[in-house]
Enzyme design. Structure first.
Site, PDB file in Angstrom:
ATOM      1  N   GLY A   1       0.835  -1.237   0.052  1.00 43.53           N
ATOM      2  CA  GLY A   1       0.172   0.045   0.008  1.00 43.53           C
ATOM      3  C   GLY A   1       0.787   1.072   0.125  1.00 43.53           C
TER       4      GLY A   1
ATOM      5  N   HIS B   1      20.456  16.054 -10.800  1.00 46.74           N
ATOM      6  CA  HIS B   1      19.572  15.980 -11.922  1.00 46.74           C
ATOM      7  C   HIS B   1      18.041  15.660 -11.819  1.00 46.74           C
ATOM      8  CE1 HIS B   1      20.688  11.683 -11.192  1.00 46.74           C
ATOM      9  NE2 HIS B   1      19.624  11.492 -12.002  1.00 46.74           N
TER      10      HIS B   1
ATOM     11  N   HIS C   1      23.861  11.210 -18.963  1.00 45.84           N
ATOM     12  CA  HIS C   1      23.071  10.209 -18.186  1.00 45.84           C
ATOM     13  C   HIS C   1      21.768  10.022 -19.132  1.00 45.84           C
ATOM     14  CE1 HIS C   1      21.215   8.301 -14.844  1.00 45.84           C
ATOM     15  NE2 HIS C   1      20.477   9.251 -14.335  1.00 45.84           N
TER      16      HIS C   1
ATOM     17  N   ASP D   1      28.773   6.861  -8.453  1.00 45.64           N
ATOM     18  CA  ASP D   1      27.742   6.013  -8.736  1.00 45.64           C
ATOM     19  C   ASP D   1      28.098   4.445  -8.804  1.00 45.64           C
ATOM     20  OD1 ASP D   1      25.429   4.764  -9.990  1.00 45.64           O
ATOM     21  OD2 ASP D   1      25.516   6.295 -11.777  1.00 45.64           O
TER      22      ASP D   1
ATOM     23  N   HIS E   1      23.925   4.592 -16.398  1.00 43.16           N
ATOM     24  CA  HIS E   1      24.853   4.475 -15.474  1.00 43.16           C
ATOM     25  C   HIS E   1      26.049   3.627 -16.180  1.00 43.16           C
ATOM     26  CE1 HIS E   1      21.932   5.451 -12.271  1.00 43.16           C
ATOM     27  NE2 HIS E   1      20.976   4.883 -12.930  1.00 43.16           N
TER      28      HIS E   1
ATOM     29  N   ASP F   1       1.943   7.112   1.925  1.00 44.21           N
ATOM     30  CA  ASP F   1       0.725   6.398   1.834  1.00 44.21           C
ATOM     31  C   ASP F   1      -0.351   7.414   1.737  1.00 44.21           C
ATOM     32  OD1 ASP F   1      -1.303   4.584   1.377  1.00 44.21           O
ATOM     33  OD2 ASP F   1      -1.069   3.326   3.131  1.00 44.21           O
TER      34      ASP F   1
END
Ligand SMILES: [Zn+2]
Ligand SMILES: [Zn+2]
Length: 549
Positions: free
Chosen positions: A45, A70, A138, A192, A365, A440
Site C-alpha cells: 500500500g 539531475h 545520463h 555512482d 549508468h 501512503d
C-alpha cells in the site's frame, strides 16, 4: 577544536533510490539531492518512500543549500516533502529546475521556495564551499556531477553518470573538467555504483536508434513505446525515428505530458509541431502512421500501459496489429507487475518487445570500465561508492582497490554512517539510526513496521470481527453475536462455519458476573482464533467489540 569535514549519507547507499546526503564543514551544511524510492513488493500500500532526514532536524539553522544533480525522481522526488520542513534555497540546472517547479507547483510550495539555476562550468560560492557543477552524460539532459571545494579539501560527487561518446544531446561527459579537478587534487570521490556488477562499458544511447528504426519499420500498425516520463533523451530518440518514418507521435500519461511540455519549452526536447498529435487526433490516422509515447514500463497500476493492458484507458485501447515496446530497465521488485502487464498485452493481441528480447533500453549508468576510468582520472585520496545496494557498493569498493586505492581509504558504508575526514584520516562513525519513511496517500511517516505487519497479516487470511452485546451484571451475552468478515471466507457460503463460530463466541462471552467487557473481548478473540484455526487451518486477524448493555 578545529572544524572538520563530514559526509553523511542519508539515502541511496545500500538501496537503489531516495538519494540524499549532507556535506558539512563547521556550522555549514549542504544537502545533495532529495529523492524518493519506489516501494518494494513487501511494502504493502505504500506509494513511495522518503529518506529519513531526522539527522538534519537539529541542523536546521546550519543548512545553506540543497544541490540537485539531475531531474530523476530518485534525486528530486522528495523535495516537496523536504522543503515543507526546511526552508533552504535549492540549486539546479535549467531543465532540472523546470521539473522541480512542476512538482512544487502541485504542492503549492513554489512561491515560498528560493530556486537558483546553476549550469555546468559555473562557480558558485555558498558559505565556506565553492560548488562547481560539471556536465555528465545520463539518460536525462542537463545532468551534472559536482566539484565541491571545502576548507577540508575537494569533494567530487559523480551524480548519476556514464561516459557516452555519442549521447543523444551531443554533449559527452566533461573530461576536461575532471582533469582539472585531478590536477587540483581530489580528497574524496563519491561515485555512482548502480552498475558496478556490469563488466565492460555501458552501450551508447545511439545503439537504440537502430533498434527503434527496425521495430518501427516492421510494425504493421501502431507503435506504443513505454518508458519513464523523465527519460527525456529516450523521448527525443523516439521522436527522431518517428520523423524519419513519417509517422506522427502522441504523448500519453500525465507526467509524460507535463515533462514533455516543460522540456520543449526550455529547449531540451525538439518535437516538430507537424508530427505531434493529440490522443484524439490519432483515431483519424491510419494505424501505420501512429506512434504513442506512454508511461508505465514498470507495470505501475495507474500508468498508461497497465490501463491499456486492462482496457481501462478512457481514449485508447489495444487493437490488432499494435506493437508495444517497454523501453526501460525493470526496477528490482517491479518484475511481477511488469510481466503481468506484458502477458495481458499479448492476450489483447499486441506484439511486445521488452528487455532481454531486444535492445530497446540502455542504462544511463557507468559500467565497470567507466567506473575505473573515473577513478583513474581523478586519483582521489579517499573513495566512497554511492548509489546502489550493498552488493553494488562492495563491488565498486573492490574495483577501487584493484586500481590501487588502499583499503583504509575506501569507505563502503550504508545510509547513516557519518564519514569524517581530518588531517589525512578517514573516520567512520557510529551509525545514526534511520528507517524508511513511507508515504501512503496523505500519510507521511505514519505507516511504520507495525502497520506493515498488520497489512501483511490481513493480506494473508483477511479478518473476522465478532460483535457481542454483553450484560456485565450477569456476565452473559445478550442476543445473537454478529460476525463481520472480509478476505477470509465468503460469508454467504460459509453459514455452517459462521454459525458454529457464533456459538463459540456466546460461550466465550459467558463469564463470571461483573467481569469488565475488556476482559470478555480477550476471551472472545482467543476462543474464536482457536476455533477458526482448528476448523480451517487459517489464521485470519480476529478482533471483537463487546458492547456493555
Ligand atoms: Zn538518474
Ligand atoms: Zn539515480
Amino acid at each position: 577544536m578545529a572544524a572538520k569535514l563530514r559526509i553523511m549519507p542519508l539515502g541511496g547507499l545500500g538501496e537503489v533510490g531516495k538519494n540524499m546526503m549532507s556535506i558539512e564543514y563547521g556550522r555549514n551544511v549542504l544537502v545533495v539531492d532529495a529523492g524518493i524510492m519506489f516501494p518494494e513488493s513487501d511494502m504493502l500500500g505504500v506509494d513511495y518512500v522518503l529518506p529519513d532526514w531526522g539527522y538534519l532536524r537539529d541542523k536546521k539553522d546550519l543548512m545553506r543549500a540543497v544541490l540537485i544533480t539531475h531531474g530523476h525522481q530518485d534525486h528530486i522526488g522528495a523535495l516537496s516533502h523536504f522543503l515543507g520542513e526546511f526552508n533552504v534555497p535549492v540549486y539546479a540546472t535549467r531543465l532540472t529546475r523546470g521539473l522541480i517547479e512542476v512538482q512544487l507547483e502541485q504542492k503549492n510550495l513554489l512561491a515560498g521556495t528560493t530556486l537558483h539555476t546553476y549550469a555546468s562550468d559555473d562557480v558558485v560560492n555558498i558559505g565556506p564551499f565553492t560548488v562547481e557543477p560539471y556536465h555528465v552524460c545520463h539518460s536525462i539532459p542537463d545532468t551534472v556531477g559536482l566539484g565541491i571545494t571545502t576548507p577540508g579539501g575537494l569533494i567530487v560527487h559523480s551524480g548519476d553518470f556514464k561516459f557516452d561518446h555519442t549521447p543523444v544531446d551531443g554533449q559527452p561527459t566533461d573530461h576536461a573538467k575532471l582533469a582539472e579537478f585531478s590536477n587540483r587534487g581530489v580528497l574524496v570521490l563519491l561515485s555512482d555504483s548502480t552498475n558496478a556488477d556490469q563488466p565492460g562499458h555501458t552501450p551508447s544511447e545511439t545503439v537504440l536508434d537502430d533498434a527503434f528504426h527496425q521495430i518501427m519499420r516492421e510494425a504493421p500498425g501502431r507503435l506504443i513505446i513505454a518508458t519513464f516520463s523523465s527519460l527525456i533523451s529516450r523521448i527525443q530518440q523516439v521522436v527522431d525515428v518517428t520523423a524519419r518514418h513519417k509517422r506522427k507521435i502522441a504523448i500519453a500519461g500525465r507526467s509524460m505530458v507535463e515533462n514533455t511540455r516543460m522540456a520543449r519549452q526550455l529547449g531540451y526536447l525538439d518535437i516538430p509541431e507537424e508530427i505531434l498529435v493529440s490522443l484524439d487526433e490519432i483515431q483519424n490516422l491510419p494505424a501505420r502512421q501512429v506512434v504513442i509515447m506512454a508511461t508505465g514500463a514498470q507495470g505501475e497500476p495507474m500508468a498508461v500501459l497497465n490501463r491499456l493492458a486492462t482496457d481501462q484507458h478512457p481514449v485508447l485501447g489495444i487493437q490488432d496489429g499494435d506493437t508495444v515496446v517497454l523501453s526501460s530497465h525493470t526496477i528490482p521488485g517491479n518484475e511481477e507487475m511488469t510481466h503481468a502487464v506484458i502477458n495481458r498485452l499479448f492476450q489483447r493481441g499486441a506484439d511486445v518487445y521488452y528487455g532481454p528480447l531486444a535492445q530497446v533500453h540502455v542504462s544511463g549508468h557507468a559500467s565497470q570500465e567507466e567506473q575505473k576510468l573515473l577513478i583513474n582520472m581523478l586519483r582521489p585520496h579517499f573513495f566512497v561508492p554511492i548509489h546502489g545496494e550493498l552488493r553494488h557498493l562492495k563491488q565498486h569498493g573492490k574495483i577501487a582497490r584493484q586500481l590501487g586505492i588502499p583499503d583504509e581509504k575506501i569507505a563502503v558504508v550504508e545510509n547513516g554512517y557519518p564519514l569524517t575526514f581530518d588531517d589525512g584520516q578517514l573516520e567512520i562513525g557510529e551509525r545514526v539510526p534511520g528507517h524508511h519513511v513511507f508515504v501512503d496517500g496523505a500519510l507521511v511517516g505514519k505507516v511504520g513496521p507495525t502497520v506493515m505487519r498488520e497489512r501483511e497479516a490481513l493480506g494473508q487470511s483477511g479478518f473476522v470481527t465478532a460483535v457481542v452485546r454483553y450484560e456485565r451484571q450477569t456476565g452473559r451475552p445478550v442476543g445473537q453475536p454478529r460476525i463481520i468478515t472480509r478476505g477470509f471466507v465468503f460469508a454467504p457460503e460459509a453459514g455452517e462455519l459462521l454459525s458454529q463460530a457464533e456459538d463459540v463466541i456466546r460461550a466465550a462471552a459467558s463469564v463470571r458476573p461483573g467481569n469488565p467487557s475488556s476482559e470478555v473481548e480477550v476471551q472472545v478473540e482467543s476462543a474464536l482464533s482457536r476455533f477458526l484455526h482448528q476448523e480451517t487451518r487459517c489464521r485470519p486477524v480476529v478482533t471483537s467489540a463487546v458492547i456493555e448493555e
